[in-house]
Design a protein around this motif. Structure first.
Motif, PDB file in Angstrom:
ATOM      1  N   TYR A 193     111.965 -46.744  44.737  1.00  0.00           N
ATOM      2  CA  TYR A 193     110.901 -46.100  45.516  1.00  0.00           C
ATOM      3  C   TYR A 193     109.484 -46.327  44.991  1.00  0.00           C
ATOM      4  O   TYR A 193     108.523 -46.216  45.759  1.00  0.00           O
ATOM      5  CB  TYR A 193     111.149 -44.582  45.585  1.00  0.00           C
ATOM      6  CG  TYR A 193     112.400 -44.216  46.337  1.00  0.00           C
ATOM      7  CD1 TYR A 193     112.413 -44.129  47.731  1.00  0.00           C
ATOM      8  CD2 TYR A 193     113.587 -43.985  45.663  1.00  0.00           C
ATOM      9  CE1 TYR A 193     113.575 -43.808  48.421  1.00  0.00           C
ATOM     10  CE2 TYR A 193     114.754 -43.658  46.339  1.00  0.00           C
ATOM     11  CZ  TYR A 193     114.744 -43.576  47.722  1.00  0.00           C
ATOM     12  OH  TYR A 193     115.890 -43.259  48.401  1.00  0.00           O
ATOM     13  N   LEU A 194     109.327 -46.631  43.703  1.00  0.00           N
ATOM     14  CA  LEU A 194     107.983 -46.737  43.152  1.00  0.00           C
ATOM     15  C   LEU A 194     107.537 -48.170  42.883  1.00  0.00           C
ATOM     16  O   LEU A 194     106.351 -48.475  42.953  1.00  0.00           O
ATOM     17  CB  LEU A 194     107.871 -45.910  41.856  1.00  0.00           C
ATOM     18  CG  LEU A 194     108.031 -44.389  42.025  1.00  0.00           C
ATOM     19  CD1 LEU A 194     107.966 -43.695  40.675  1.00  0.00           C
ATOM     20  CD2 LEU A 194     106.946 -43.838  42.958  1.00  0.00           C
ATOM     21  N   VAL A 195     108.466 -49.046  42.579  1.00  0.00           N
ATOM     22  CA  VAL A 195     108.096 -50.445  42.332  1.00  0.00           C
ATOM     23  C   VAL A 195     107.697 -51.098  43.648  1.00  0.00           C
ATOM     24  O   VAL A 195     108.437 -51.058  44.624  1.00  0.00           O
ATOM     25  CB  VAL A 195     109.264 -51.225  41.687  1.00  0.00           C
ATOM     26  CG1 VAL A 195     108.905 -52.706  41.596  1.00  0.00           C
ATOM     27  CG2 VAL A 195     109.575 -50.670  40.301  1.00  0.00           C
ATOM     28  N   LYS A 196     106.493 -51.678  43.662  1.00  0.00           N
ATOM     29  CA  LYS A 196     105.992 -52.374  44.854  1.00  0.00           C
ATOM     30  C   LYS A 196     105.632 -53.802  44.448  1.00  0.00           C
ATOM     31  O   LYS A 196     104.728 -54.009  43.640  1.00  0.00           O
ATOM     32  CB  LYS A 196     104.745 -51.687  45.414  1.00  0.00           C
ATOM     33  CG  LYS A 196     104.856 -50.174  45.572  1.00  0.00           C
ATOM     34  CD  LYS A 196     105.771 -49.781  46.695  1.00  0.00           C
ATOM     35  CE  LYS A 196     105.783 -48.258  46.854  1.00  0.00           C
ATOM     36  NZ  LYS A 196     106.755 -47.814  47.861  1.00  0.00           N
ATOM     37  N   GLY A 197     106.344 -54.754  44.962  1.00  0.00           N
ATOM     38  CA  GLY A 197     106.048 -56.137  44.602  1.00  0.00           C
ATOM     39  C   GLY A 197     106.451 -56.440  43.172  1.00  0.00           C
ATOM     40  O   GLY A 197     107.540 -56.088  42.717  1.00  0.00           O
ATOM     41  N   ARG A 198     105.544 -57.059  42.435  1.00  0.00           N
ATOM     42  CA  ARG A 198     105.838 -57.473  41.056  1.00  0.00           C
ATOM     43  C   ARG A 198     105.927 -56.246  40.132  1.00  0.00           C
ATOM     44  O   ARG A 198     105.047 -55.391  40.121  1.00  0.00           O
ATOM     45  CB  ARG A 198     104.749 -58.414  40.561  1.00  0.00           C
ATOM     46  CG  ARG A 198     105.003 -58.942  39.163  1.00  0.00           C
ATOM     47  CD  ARG A 198     103.834 -59.796  38.688  1.00  0.00           C
ATOM     48  NE  ARG A 198     104.009 -60.206  37.301  1.00  0.00           N
ATOM     49  CZ  ARG A 198     103.080 -60.806  36.586  1.00  0.00           C
ATOM     50  NH1 ARG A 198     101.907 -61.082  37.145  1.00  0.00           N
ATOM     51  NH2 ARG A 198     103.309 -61.141  35.336  1.00  0.00           N
ATOM     52  N   ASP A 199     107.001 -56.174  39.365  1.00  0.00           N
ATOM     53  CA  ASP A 199     107.207 -55.068  38.424  1.00  0.00           C
ATOM     54  C   ASP A 199     106.640 -55.465  37.061  1.00  0.00           C
ATOM     55  O   ASP A 199     107.145 -56.377  36.406  1.00  0.00           O
ATOM     56  CB  ASP A 199     108.704 -54.753  38.304  1.00  0.00           C
ATOM     57  CG  ASP A 199     108.969 -53.507  37.462  1.00  0.00           C
ATOM     58  OD1 ASP A 199     108.012 -52.968  36.871  1.00  0.00           O
ATOM     59  OD2 ASP A 199     110.146 -53.086  37.402  1.00  0.00           O
ATOM     60  N   GLU A 200     105.574 -54.769  36.634  1.00  0.00           N
ATOM     61  CA  GLU A 200     104.945 -55.078  35.352  1.00  0.00           C
ATOM     62  C   GLU A 200     105.638 -54.376  34.183  1.00  0.00           C
ATOM     63  O   GLU A 200     105.237 -54.546  33.030  1.00  0.00           O
ATOM     64  CB  GLU A 200     103.459 -54.708  35.394  1.00  0.00           C
ATOM     65  CG  GLU A 200     102.680 -55.547  36.403  1.00  0.00           C
ATOM     66  CD  GLU A 200     101.198 -55.219  36.404  1.00  0.00           C
ATOM     67  OE1 GLU A 200     100.813 -54.189  35.807  1.00  0.00           O
ATOM     68  OE2 GLU A 200     100.431 -55.998  36.995  1.00  0.00           O
ATOM     69  N   GLY A 201     106.655 -53.578  34.495  1.00  0.00           N
ATOM     70  CA  GLY A 201     107.475 -53.021  33.435  1.00  0.00           C
ATOM     71  C   GLY A 201     107.074 -51.669  32.890  1.00  0.00           C
ATOM     72  O   GLY A 201     107.773 -51.106  32.043  1.00  0.00           O
ATOM     73  N   TYR A 202     105.946 -51.110  33.353  1.00  0.00           N
ATOM     74  CA  TYR A 202     105.530 -49.805  32.834  1.00  0.00           C
ATOM     75  C   TYR A 202     106.478 -48.721  33.343  1.00  0.00           C
ATOM     76  O   TYR A 202     106.903 -48.732  34.504  1.00  0.00           O
ATOM     77  CB  TYR A 202     104.087 -49.493  33.244  1.00  0.00           C
ATOM     78  CG  TYR A 202     103.082 -50.364  32.522  1.00  0.00           C
ATOM     79  CD1 TYR A 202     102.774 -50.125  31.182  1.00  0.00           C
ATOM     80  CD2 TYR A 202     102.478 -51.436  33.166  1.00  0.00           C
ATOM     81  CE1 TYR A 202     101.875 -50.938  30.506  1.00  0.00           C
ATOM     82  CE2 TYR A 202     101.579 -52.259  32.492  1.00  0.00           C
ATOM     83  CZ  TYR A 202     101.283 -52.001  31.164  1.00  0.00           C
ATOM     84  OH  TYR A 202     100.403 -52.812  30.497  1.00  0.00           O
ATOM     85  N   LEU A 203     106.788 -47.777  32.478  1.00  0.00           N
ATOM     86  CA  LEU A 203     107.763 -46.745  32.814  1.00  0.00           C
ATOM     87  C   LEU A 203     107.289 -45.853  33.945  1.00  0.00           C
ATOM     88  O   LEU A 203     108.041 -45.564  34.880  1.00  0.00           O
ATOM     89  CB  LEU A 203     108.071 -45.905  31.567  1.00  0.00           C
ATOM     90  CG  LEU A 203     109.095 -44.778  31.724  1.00  0.00           C
ATOM     91  CD1 LEU A 203     110.444 -45.327  32.175  1.00  0.00           C
ATOM     92  CD2 LEU A 203     109.243 -44.009  30.409  1.00  0.00           C
ATOM     93  N   PHE A 204     106.044 -45.444  33.889  1.00  0.00           N
ATOM     94  CA  PHE A 204     105.527 -44.512  34.891  1.00  0.00           C
ATOM     95  C   PHE A 204     104.549 -45.208  35.833  1.00  0.00           C
ATOM     96  O   PHE A 204     103.566 -45.809  35.390  1.00  0.00           O
ATOM     97  CB  PHE A 204     104.858 -43.318  34.209  1.00  0.00           C
ATOM     98  CG  PHE A 204     105.821 -42.519  33.368  1.00  0.00           C
ATOM     99  CD1 PHE A 204     106.862 -41.820  33.967  1.00  0.00           C
ATOM    100  CD2 PHE A 204     105.702 -42.494  31.989  1.00  0.00           C
ATOM    101  CE1 PHE A 204     107.757 -41.089  33.202  1.00  0.00           C
ATOM    102  CE2 PHE A 204     106.590 -41.764  31.215  1.00  0.00           C
ATOM    103  CZ  PHE A 204     107.620 -41.068  31.828  1.00  0.00           C
ATOM    104  N   LEU A 205     104.859 -45.116  37.139  1.00  0.00           N
ATOM    105  CA  LEU A 205     104.071 -45.796  38.159  1.00  0.00           C
ATOM    106  C   LEU A 205     103.544 -44.801  39.185  1.00  0.00           C
ATOM    107  O   LEU A 205     104.150 -43.744  39.418  1.00  0.00           O
ATOM    108  CB  LEU A 205     104.930 -46.839  38.878  1.00  0.00           C
ATOM    109  CG  LEU A 205     105.649 -47.876  38.003  1.00  0.00           C
ATOM    110  CD1 LEU A 205     106.580 -48.723  38.861  1.00  0.00           C
ATOM    111  CD2 LEU A 205     104.643 -48.752  37.271  1.00  0.00           C
ATOM    112  N   ASN A 206     102.431 -45.167  39.831  1.00  0.00           N
ATOM    113  CA  ASN A 206     101.945 -44.345  40.941  1.00  0.00           C
ATOM    114  C   ASN A 206     102.592 -44.813  42.251  1.00  0.00           C
ATOM    115  O   ASN A 206     103.457 -45.695  42.242  1.00  0.00           O
ATOM    116  CB  ASN A 206     100.415 -44.385  41.023  1.00  0.00           C
ATOM    117  CG  ASN A 206      99.879 -45.797  41.267  1.00  0.00           C
ATOM    118  OD1 ASN A 206     100.561 -46.659  41.814  1.00  0.00           O
ATOM    119  ND2 ASN A 206      98.645 -46.040  40.863  1.00  0.00           N
TER     120      ASN A 206
END
Length: 293
Positions: A193-206
């Motif tokens: 639900y939170l990853v949009k496109g390329r996943d940069e690997g940070y644990l917490f996303l907006n």
């Protein structure tokens, strides 16, 4: 002042401080240099430091800000001593009034629980927020450390998370079984639900799939503190203070707390003994027959 440039180089290359920390030190130093030039006074005298403090207080700077600026200056003077530019650090000759020191704001265990209870975990954002709040409280990490945690830093088998503290110093913070379970649930939600496109690997996303900012985390804490009807001035750092205070109040060794918080010096951690002393005094006043109000 060319010494400031040398000092900046020293902080970056020998102390390995982050860019933000280095610029904060330099900014404080430049403010002081401008002051001594304007007043045509020596930069390394006790009288100059006292005059500077007086001006800062007259401009209504918070005590914490004044102390931070003095700390920056003291570090700079120590550097000049190493470089054999001056003989003494004028800051260490000053007596800092005890009333300057303000104990950190912290939450009671009941207040922490009330904040946790206000979070609706039926949504992806709500579950993320619950993990953030629990991690802040149960590990004592700084918000700057929290937002830079990557998924690859989480080791659930060992029950630890790797964080980078001040000066890019790494440490491992333990996480308890309950937090591991909610983190594993969150990782599933994060991926779907939170990853949009390329996943940069940070644990917490907006919601846009980007790394959270410090201000975003500050707003999360404020939001749930208000929902829990907490009247104190709460920030992400309040959970760090609460983590240390509750550990100490329940019998944890100060040296262990120092390691968990990532403090370079035990003297930084010792401020929490004052908080614990106040709690013990309050207990005496409330419950001991000879002290009872």
């Amino acid at each position: 002042m060319k010494e400031i440039d040398f000092y900046r180089h020293y902080l970056i290359n020998e102390e390995s401080l982050s860019k933000n920390s280095v610029e904060a030190y330099v900014r404080d130093l430049k403010g002081y240099v401008e002051f001594v030039k304007r007043n045509k006074i020596k930069y390394d005298s006790v009288e100059s430091i006292l005059s500077y403090i007086k001006e800062l207080l007259s401009k209504k700077y918070a005590v914490e800000t004044v102390l931070r600026k003095l700390s920056s200056l003291s570090s700079f003077f120590d550097f000049l001593i190493k470089e054999k530019k001056i003989d003494k650090n004028p800051i260490v000759l000053l007596d800092k009034p005890k009333k300057w020191f303000k104990l950190p704001e912290f939450l009671t265990e009941d207040e922490v629980k009330r904040i946790f209870d206000t979070v609706d975990t039926s949504t992806a954002v709500g579950l993320r927020d619950k993990v953030i709040l629990k991690l802040l409280y149960s590990s004592g990490v700084r918000v700057s450390e929290l937002i830079n945690i990557k998924v690859s830093d989480c080791d659930f088998k060992r029950g630890v998370i790797k964080v980078k503290g001040k000066g890019n110093k790494e440490r491992f913070v333990p996480i308890h079984k309950n937090l591991i379970e909610i983190l594993e649930n969150y990782l599933h939600i994060r991926h779907n639900y939170l990853v949009k496109g390329r996943d940069e690997g940070y644990l917490f996303l907006n919601k846009n799939g980007k790394k959270l900012s410090r201000v975003y985390c500050w707003n999360i804490v404020k939001k749930y503190a208000e929902k829990a009807d907490i009247k104190k001035n709460i920030s992400p750092h309040s959970f760090r203070h609460s983590f240390a205070t509750h550990l100490l109040a329940n019998g944890a060794d100060l040296r262990i707390i120092q390691l968990l918080l990532g403090h370079a010096s035990i003297s930084t951690t010792e401020i929490y003994t004052q908080v614990a002393d106040d709690k013990m005094r309050e207990s005496l006043l409330n419950y001991h027959p000879r002290f009872k109000r």
